[in-house]
Motif scaffolding. Structure first.
Motif, PDB file in Angstrom:
ATOM      1  N   VAL A   1     -38.444  24.216  20.814  1.00 53.71           N
ATOM      2  CA  VAL A   1     -38.091  24.678  22.160  1.00 53.71           C
ATOM      3  C   VAL A   1     -38.129  23.513  23.150  1.00 53.71           C
ATOM      4  O   VAL A   1     -37.279  23.419  24.046  1.00 53.71           O
ATOM      5  N   VAL A   2     -39.094  22.621  22.982  1.00 54.37           N
ATOM      6  CA  VAL A   2     -39.136  21.415  23.815  1.00 54.37           C
ATOM      7  C   VAL A   2     -37.858  20.600  23.633  1.00 54.37           C
ATOM      8  O   VAL A   2     -37.237  20.150  24.601  1.00 54.37           O
ATOM      9  N   ALA A   3     -37.438  20.428  22.373  1.00 54.88           N
ATOM     10  CA  ALA A   3     -36.213  19.670  22.093  1.00 54.88           C
ATOM     11  C   ALA A   3     -35.002  20.324  22.741  1.00 54.88           C
ATOM     12  O   ALA A   3     -34.158  19.654  23.361  1.00 54.88           O
ATOM     13  N   GLU A   4     -34.903  21.623  22.609  1.00 57.42           N
ATOM     14  CA  GLU A   4     -33.775  22.358  23.187  1.00 57.42           C
ATOM     15  C   GLU A   4     -33.751  22.211  24.706  1.00 57.42           C
ATOM     16  O   GLU A   4     -32.693  22.008  25.312  1.00 57.42           O
ATOM     17  N   HIS A   5     -34.919  22.318  25.329  1.00 61.15           N
ATOM     18  CA  HIS A   5     -34.975  22.202  26.788  1.00 61.15           C
ATOM     19  C   HIS A   5     -34.575  20.807  27.251  1.00 61.15           C
ATOM     20  O   HIS A   5     -33.750  20.667  28.172  1.00 61.15           O
ATOM     21  N   PHE A   6     -35.150  19.778  26.639  1.00 57.88           N
ATOM     22  CA  PHE A   6     -34.822  18.415  27.050  1.00 57.88           C
ATOM     23  C   PHE A   6     -33.335  18.137  26.846  1.00 57.88           C
ATOM     24  O   PHE A   6     -32.686  17.505  27.687  1.00 57.88           O
ATOM     25  N   GLN A   7     -32.793  18.607  25.750  1.00 57.50           N
ATOM     26  CA  GLN A   7     -31.368  18.415  25.487  1.00 57.50           C
ATOM     27  C   GLN A   7     -30.533  19.082  26.578  1.00 57.50           C
ATOM     28  O   GLN A   7     -29.535  18.510  27.043  1.00 57.50           O
ATOM     29  N   SER A   8     -30.939  20.261  27.019  1.00 62.79           N
ATOM     30  CA  SER A   8     -30.190  20.976  28.054  1.00 62.79           C
ATOM     31  C   SER A   8     -30.216  20.243  29.382  1.00 62.79           C
ATOM     32  O   SER A   8     -29.348  20.465  30.236  1.00 62.79           O
ATOM     33  N   GLN A   9     -31.206  19.365  29.554  1.00 64.46           N
ATOM     34  CA  GLN A   9     -31.315  18.588  30.788  1.00 64.46           C
ATOM     35  C   GLN A   9     -30.674  17.210  30.670  1.00 64.46           C
ATOM     36  O   GLN A   9     -30.803  16.381  31.577  1.00 64.46           O
ATOM     37  N   GLY A  10     -29.991  16.972  29.555  1.00 63.34           N
ATOM     38  CA  GLY A  10     -29.230  15.731  29.406  1.00 63.34           C
ATOM     39  C   GLY A  10     -29.917  14.616  28.649  1.00 63.34           C
ATOM     40  O   GLY A  10     -29.369  13.511  28.540  1.00 63.34           O
ATOM     41  N   TYR A  11     -31.093  14.876  28.098  1.00 63.43           N
ATOM     42  CA  TYR A  11     -31.788  13.859  27.311  1.00 63.43           C
ATOM     43  C   TYR A  11     -31.182  13.759  25.915  1.00 63.43           C
ATOM     44  O   TYR A  11     -30.674  14.739  25.370  1.00 63.43           O
ATOM     45  N   GLN A  12     -31.282  12.582  25.325  1.00 67.76           N
ATOM     46  CA  GLN A  12     -30.937  12.369  23.924  1.00 67.76           C
ATOM     47  C   GLN A  12     -32.231  12.441  23.115  1.00 67.76           C
ATOM     48  O   GLN A  12     -33.195  11.726  23.426  1.00 67.76           O
ATOM     49  N   ILE A  13     -32.260  13.300  22.115  1.00 67.53           N
ATOM     50  CA  ILE A  13     -33.493  13.563  21.380  1.00 67.53           C
ATOM     51  C   ILE A  13     -33.402  13.046  19.951  1.00 67.53           C
ATOM     52  O   ILE A  13     -32.478  13.399  19.210  1.00 67.53           O
ATOM     53  N   ALA A  14     -34.382  12.232  19.565  1.00 72.03           N
ATOM     54  CA  ALA A  14     -34.550  11.821  18.174  1.00 72.03           C
ATOM     55  C   ALA A  14     -35.799  12.508  17.641  1.00 72.03           C
ATOM     56  O   ALA A  14     -36.865  12.442  18.275  1.00 72.03           O
ATOM     57  N   GLY A  15     -35.668  13.184  16.496  1.00 69.12           N
ATOM     58  CA  GLY A  15     -36.786  13.957  15.975  1.00 69.12           C
ATOM     59  C   GLY A  15     -37.199  13.540  14.585  1.00 69.12           C
ATOM     60  O   GLY A  15     -36.354  13.244  13.732  1.00 69.12           O
ATOM     61  N   LEU A  16     -38.503  13.529  14.352  1.00 70.87           N
ATOM     62  CA  LEU A  16     -39.057  13.195  13.045  1.00 70.87           C
ATOM     63  C   LEU A  16     -38.994  14.418  12.144  1.00 70.87           C
ATOM     64  O   LEU A  16     -39.510  15.482  12.491  1.00 70.87           O
ATOM     65  N   VAL A  17     -38.365  14.292  10.970  1.00 67.92           N
ATOM     66  CA  VAL A  17     -38.281  15.379   9.997  1.00 67.92           C
ATOM     67  C   VAL A  17     -38.604  14.842   8.616  1.00 67.92           C
ATOM     68  O   VAL A  17     -38.430  13.667   8.334  1.00 67.92           O
TER      69      VAL A  17
END
Length: 318
Positions: free
Chosen positions: A15-31
């Motif tokens: 949900v944090v990733a989704e929110h930041f993305q909606s605000q224009g951030y580029q998200i890199a996530g560890l999987v």
């Protein structure tokens, strides 16, 4: 801005990733797998395949971003060891940059608050198996001296989107066909909606001062009796009753401790310093009218048991 996020496939992290993305951030996530990496790509995120044990990868990854949010936790016996090493590696990569690093803690390190409402200035009283979490907070906050804008966020009981510990409790209640609270059921918990929590992470990312600590909670407090009464309705169980701590421990294991204590927490500091305020449905309203209503027709199967135990273990901090 580019943000590196651990725990991106988890309940809070997603949900944090989704929110930041909606605000224009580029998200890199560890999987941890190529399969999850493909899923992240399809969602517009940048996957970084590895885990918390890959300290070199973590150090190099955080150097390429404008800030870090750490929500991941390993549900393994070496949870503490992995978290300590991972945080140290990420802080090393950020040293001298002034970039934000947000560490996710939890309010269970207060232990039982009884009838008191505690805030960030209140003393901690963690049980021995949670002492490491309190130590991690101090490690992160102290790293502000290394020119890192370090921030610690302590979420209370997180709910919303039909998930989290509340969803696991609904499923456990269905499986056992019993809805119980411990003793008189008047132990009260503060709560935070997962979307409100995601907004708090962004407010902290943008505005928090180095070495900041925030409790993440709404003004709602719900008693365990109220919670289990609402859950019983969803689970289709008519009778809600009391059981002793001993009986609860037999059924719930370590999670019985969390279910027996008060967690009365103030989130006023975040509201005052970060221009943030919770706006979502209360947990009770979300149970009665919102996302958890979808649980009514959920088929319980073996995989659900794994999820229940995972949330129970995390809730108990072990």
């Amino acid at each position: 801005m580019n943000v590196f996020l651990t725990g991106i496939t988890g309940y809070v992290g997603s949900v944090v990733a989704e929110h930041f993305q909606s605000q224009g951030y580029q998200i890199a996530g560890l999987v941890r797998s190529e399969e999850k990496a493909e899923l992240l790509l399809s969602q517009g995120f940048t996957p970084i395949v590895g885990d918390l044990a890959d300290t070199t990868l973590l150090t190099e990854s955080v150097k390429k971003c404008d800030g870090v949010i750490h929500t991941a936790i390993s549900h393994t016996p070496d949870m503490e060891k992995l978290d300590v090493a991972a945080v140290r590696a990420m802080l090393d990569g950020l040293e001298g940059t002034g970039k934000p690093f947000i560490y996710t803690s939890g309010t269970l390190i207060y232990n039982d608050t009884y009838d008191n409402v505690v805030d960030e200035n209140s003393p901690l009283n963690p049980l021995p198996f949670l002492q490491w979490k309190a130590n991690q907070e101090q490690e992160v906050l102290g790293a502000a001296k290394r020119n890192i804008r370090t921030i610690v966020i302590r979420p209370a009981l997180v709910y919303g989107r039909g998930g989290g510990l509340v969803q696991a409790t609904i499923q456990r209640t269905k499986l056992s066909q019993s809805a119980n609270y411990i003793d008189d059921g008047q132990a009260a918990w503060s709560t935070i909606d997962v979307d409100d929590l995601a907004r708090l992470y962004e407010c902290a990312f943008l505005r928090a001062q180095p070495g900041s600590l925030f409790n993440a909670t709404s003004k709602e407090m719900i008693t365990t009796k109220e919670l289990m009464t609402s859950i019983a309705k969803i689970a289709g169980i008519e009778k809600v009753g009391s059981w002793s701590y001993e009986d609860a421990a037999k059924a719930l294991g370590p999670a019985a401790w969390g279910a027996s204590i008060n967690q009365r927490i103030s989130g006023l500091r975040a509201e005052q310093q970060l221009q943030w305020s919770p706006s979502a449905n209360s947990l009770r309203k979300e149970l009665e009218q919102g996302s958890y209503q979808n649980n009514k027709n959920t088929i319980v199967h073996h995989r659900t048991m794994v999820v229940i135990h995972r949330y129970a273990d995390r809730y108990a901090g072990i």
